[in-house]
Enzyme design. Structure first.
Site, PDB file in Angstrom:
ATOM      1  N   HIS A  29     -11.153   8.835  -4.761  1.00  0.00           N
ATOM      2  CA  HIS A  29      -9.985   8.231  -4.104  1.00  0.00           C
ATOM      3  C   HIS A  29     -10.207   6.728  -3.991  1.00  0.00           C
ATOM      4  O   HIS A  29     -11.023   6.258  -3.184  1.00  0.00           O
ATOM      5  CB  HIS A  29      -9.741   8.816  -2.719  1.00  0.00           C
ATOM      6  CG  HIS A  29      -8.502   8.274  -2.055  1.00  0.00           C
ATOM      7  ND1 HIS A  29      -7.296   8.952  -2.032  1.00  0.00           N
ATOM      8  CD2 HIS A  29      -8.262   7.102  -1.406  1.00  0.00           C
ATOM      9  CE1 HIS A  29      -6.388   8.231  -1.403  1.00  0.00           C
ATOM     10  NE2 HIS A  29      -6.952   7.093  -0.996  1.00  0.00           N
ATOM     11  N   CYS A  30      -9.494   5.990  -4.808  1.00  0.00           N
ATOM     12  CA  CYS A  30      -9.555   4.527  -4.743  1.00  0.00           C
ATOM     13  C   CYS A  30      -8.253   3.990  -5.335  1.00  0.00           C
ATOM     14  O   CYS A  30      -7.436   4.757  -5.849  1.00  0.00           O
ATOM     15  CB  CYS A  30     -10.776   3.997  -5.499  1.00  0.00           C
ATOM     16  SG  CYS A  30     -10.944   4.674  -7.152  1.00  0.00           S
ATOM     17  N   HIS A  31      -8.069   2.705  -5.196  1.00  0.00           N
ATOM     18  CA  HIS A  31      -6.815   2.083  -5.632  1.00  0.00           C
ATOM     19  C   HIS A  31      -7.099   0.823  -6.430  1.00  0.00           C
ATOM     20  O   HIS A  31      -8.198   0.259  -6.331  1.00  0.00           O
ATOM     21  CB  HIS A  31      -5.963   1.659  -4.425  1.00  0.00           C
ATOM     22  CG  HIS A  31      -5.790   2.700  -3.371  1.00  0.00           C
ATOM     23  ND1 HIS A  31      -4.903   3.746  -3.484  1.00  0.00           N
ATOM     24  CD2 HIS A  31      -6.397   2.865  -2.164  1.00  0.00           C
ATOM     25  CE1 HIS A  31      -4.956   4.500  -2.400  1.00  0.00           C
ATOM     26  NE2 HIS A  31      -5.861   3.991  -1.581  1.00  0.00           N
ATOM     27  N   TYR A  47       3.348  -3.273   3.433  1.00  0.00           N
ATOM     28  CA  TYR A  47       2.247  -4.229   3.611  1.00  0.00           C
ATOM     29  C   TYR A  47       1.978  -4.903   2.282  1.00  0.00           C
ATOM     30  O   TYR A  47       2.349  -4.389   1.227  1.00  0.00           O
ATOM     31  CB  TYR A  47       0.974  -3.535   4.122  1.00  0.00           C
ATOM     32  CG  TYR A  47       0.342  -2.573   3.137  1.00  0.00           C
ATOM     33  CD1 TYR A  47      -0.671  -2.979   2.267  1.00  0.00           C
ATOM     34  CD2 TYR A  47       0.761  -1.246   3.058  1.00  0.00           C
ATOM     35  CE1 TYR A  47      -1.235  -2.096   1.354  1.00  0.00           C
ATOM     36  CE2 TYR A  47       0.201  -0.355   2.148  1.00  0.00           C
ATOM     37  CZ  TYR A  47      -0.800  -0.790   1.299  1.00  0.00           C
ATOM     38  OH  TYR A  47      -1.359   0.080   0.386  1.00  0.00           O
ATOM     39  N   ARG A 122       1.777  11.897  -5.876  1.00  0.00           N
ATOM     40  CA  ARG A 122       1.440  11.789  -4.458  1.00  0.00           C
ATOM     41  C   ARG A 122       2.701  11.752  -3.624  1.00  0.00           C
ATOM     42  O   ARG A 122       3.637  10.999  -3.933  1.00  0.00           O
ATOM     43  CB  ARG A 122       0.643  10.496  -4.231  1.00  0.00           C
ATOM     44  CG  ARG A 122       0.080  10.356  -2.833  1.00  0.00           C
ATOM     45  CD  ARG A 122      -0.562   8.991  -2.669  1.00  0.00           C
ATOM     46  NE  ARG A 122      -1.546   8.974  -1.597  1.00  0.00           N
ATOM     47  CZ  ARG A 122      -1.924   7.879  -0.956  1.00  0.00           C
ATOM     48  NH1 ARG A 122      -1.424   6.707  -1.289  1.00  0.00           N
ATOM     49  NH2 ARG A 122      -2.815   7.932   0.001  1.00  0.00           N
ATOM     50  N   ARG A 128       4.501   4.622   8.570  1.00  0.00           N
ATOM     51  CA  ARG A 128       4.070   3.220   8.521  1.00  0.00           C
ATOM     52  C   ARG A 128       3.900   2.743   7.076  1.00  0.00           C
ATOM     53  O   ARG A 128       3.751   1.551   6.820  1.00  0.00           O
ATOM     54  CB  ARG A 128       2.780   3.007   9.312  1.00  0.00           C
ATOM     55  CG  ARG A 128       1.546   3.630   8.732  1.00  0.00           C
ATOM     56  CD  ARG A 128       0.303   3.322   9.561  1.00  0.00           C
ATOM     57  NE  ARG A 128      -0.828   4.112   9.158  1.00  0.00           N
ATOM     58  CZ  ARG A 128      -1.598   3.852   8.097  1.00  0.00           C
ATOM     59  NH1 ARG A 128      -1.365   2.788   7.356  1.00  0.00           N
ATOM     60  NH2 ARG A 128      -2.608   4.653   7.796  1.00  0.00           N
ATOM     61  N   ASP A 247     -12.116   5.120  -1.062  1.00  0.00           N
ATOM     62  CA  ASP A 247     -10.865   4.553  -0.542  1.00  0.00           C
ATOM     63  C   ASP A 247     -10.806   3.035  -0.753  1.00  0.00           C
ATOM     64  O   ASP A 247      -9.974   2.350  -0.164  1.00  0.00           O
ATOM     65  CB  ASP A 247     -10.659   4.911   0.931  1.00  0.00           C
ATOM     66  CG  ASP A 247      -9.264   4.586   1.427  1.00  0.00           C
ATOM     67  OD1 ASP A 247      -8.339   4.480   0.594  1.00  0.00           O
ATOM     68  OD2 ASP A 247      -9.098   4.416   2.652  1.00  0.00           O
TER      69      ASP A 247
HETATM   70  C1  0GY Z   1      -5.196   4.976   1.515  1.00  0.00           C
HETATM   71  C2  0GY Z   1      -4.541   4.888   2.763  1.00  0.00           C
HETATM   72  C3  0GY Z   1      -3.606   4.042   3.146  1.00  0.00           C
HETATM   73  C4  0GY Z   1      -2.695   3.396   2.291  1.00  0.00           C
HETATM   74  C5  0GY Z   1      -2.130   3.992   1.253  1.00  0.00           C
HETATM   75  O1  0GY Z   1      -0.378   4.332  -0.224  1.00  0.00           O
HETATM   76  C6  0GY Z   1      -0.920   3.542   0.554  1.00  0.00           C
HETATM   77  O2  0GY Z   1      -0.481   2.434   0.777  1.00  0.00           O
HETATM   78  O3  0GY Z   1      -2.610   5.113   0.766  1.00  0.00           O
HETATM   79  C7  0GY Z   1      -3.450   3.883   4.577  1.00  0.00           C
HETATM   80  O4  0GY Z   1      -2.994   2.815   4.997  1.00  0.00           O
HETATM   81  O5  0GY Z   1      -3.801   4.800   5.338  1.00  0.00           O
HETATM   82  O6  0GY Z   1      -5.151   6.045   0.892  1.00  0.00           O
HETATM   83  O7  0GY Z   1      -5.833   4.019   1.109  1.00  0.00           O
END
Ligand code: 0GY
Length: 292
Positions: A29-31, A47, A122, A128, A247
């Site tokens: 799980h990462c972005h 955000y 997803r 939020r 994350d």
């Molecule tokens: C995560 C969690 C968050 C953000 C997101 O999709 C997103 O913007 O997943 C969070 O703010 O809890 O998975 O990194």
């Protein structure tokens, strides 16, 4: 630019973890964020993060001792998956992805995403982060992606559990729950709320769970002692349905920015045996993302 009070970026010099992930380990799980100049953030985002480009993610992967990534489309990029797909395509098969798509996406577009390495969609239920979508819309999409062999990732918060159960049961695919559905760490593992969560997982073998997000869930902060019993209970009970991830780059942190080396060193605390670690980091993510 990010809002005041947000942390400026991910941890720029994480510590080297003492824990050595087993060969083939997956950061599940990462972005990637941006870079905004090339991959602008979505107009509807709640955000604005700092750039966290693929090169930084791949460098972190190597530094921490992982071999693969699962890159999850985050809400700040909306339904434009270009940054995530760009990272998948640059990964030499070492990353798969989870997309966020509009309900009217064409079958051809879904097939193109599949070819690029996407393996699921997803559904985010956090007010939020996103505006609400009717669950029947999600369900229709889940039924379509099931045909590709994809699964579904669902992000919701613990107080919504009872409301979510019928939806989770109706989903036709494997279902991965993000961040243990953000339990209240102050209540602890024996609290009826967390026990109810365990029961929901026990009753529905399609459900998988990410034992991720100590930086979000812990009330005590690093080294996240209050997170450990919660995650460990899930690893013990569902060893073949748990996933782990950093994350990175940790959007929306307002208390502190975690050190990804410290997060990696939590793995043996939540999965003490070598067999548990191999399942958590290799066998489970490989089964879900690489072997279809
Ligand atoms: C995560 C969690 C968050 C953000 C997101 O999709 C997103 O913007 O997943 C969070 O703010 O809890 O998975 O990194």
């Amino acid at each position: 630019m990010p809002a005041d009070g947000d942390f400026q970026s991910f941890c720029l010099s994480p510590s080297k973890p003492k824990f050595r992930p087993p060969p083939g380990a997956v950061d599940g799980h990462c972005h990637v964020f941006g870079p905004a100049a090339k991959f602008p953030f979505a107009p509807e985002r709640k955000y604005t993060p700092y750039d966290a480009p693929k090169e930084k993610l791949f460098a972190l992967r190597d530094f921490l001792g992982f071999e693969r990534n699962v890159i999850v489309q985050a809400s700040c990029h909306g339904t434009d998956n270009a940054a995530t797909i760009d990272a998948l395509q640059a990964s030499n098969g070492r990353a798969h992805g989870i997309a966020v798509v509009k309900s009217d996406i064409s079958d051809a577009e879904l097939r193109n995403m599949d070819a690029a390495g996407m393996r699921g969609v997803r559904f985010n239920f956090l007010p939020r982060l996103v505006d609400a979508t009717d669950p029947t819309v999600h369900l229709a999409l889940a039924n379509r992606v099931a045909g590709l062999g994809w699964h579904v990732v669902v992000y919701f918060e613990a107080p919504s559990l009872a409301k979510m159960v019928p939806f989770l049961q109706a989903l036709p695919t494997a279902v991965v729950l993000d961040h243990m559905s953000l339990p209240d760490a102050a209540k602890g593992v024996d609290h009826p709320d967390f026990q109810a969560y365990i029961e929901v997982l026990a009753e529905n073998p399609k459900l998988w769970v990410k034992v991720t997000g100590p930086e979000r869930i812990s009330k005590s902060g690093p080294p996240y002692n209050d997170f450990v019993p919660l995650a460990r209970a899930l690893v013990n009970r569902f060893p073949d349905r748990v996933l782990w991830g950093t994350d990175w780059p940790h959007p929306n942190m307002t208390t502190h920015m975690p050190d990804d080396g410290v997060l990696t060193d939590m793995i043996p605390r939540i999965a003490p045996s070598a067999a548990q670690q191999k399942a958590l980091l290799v066998d489970n993510p490989m089964k879900l993302y690489w072997e279809r």
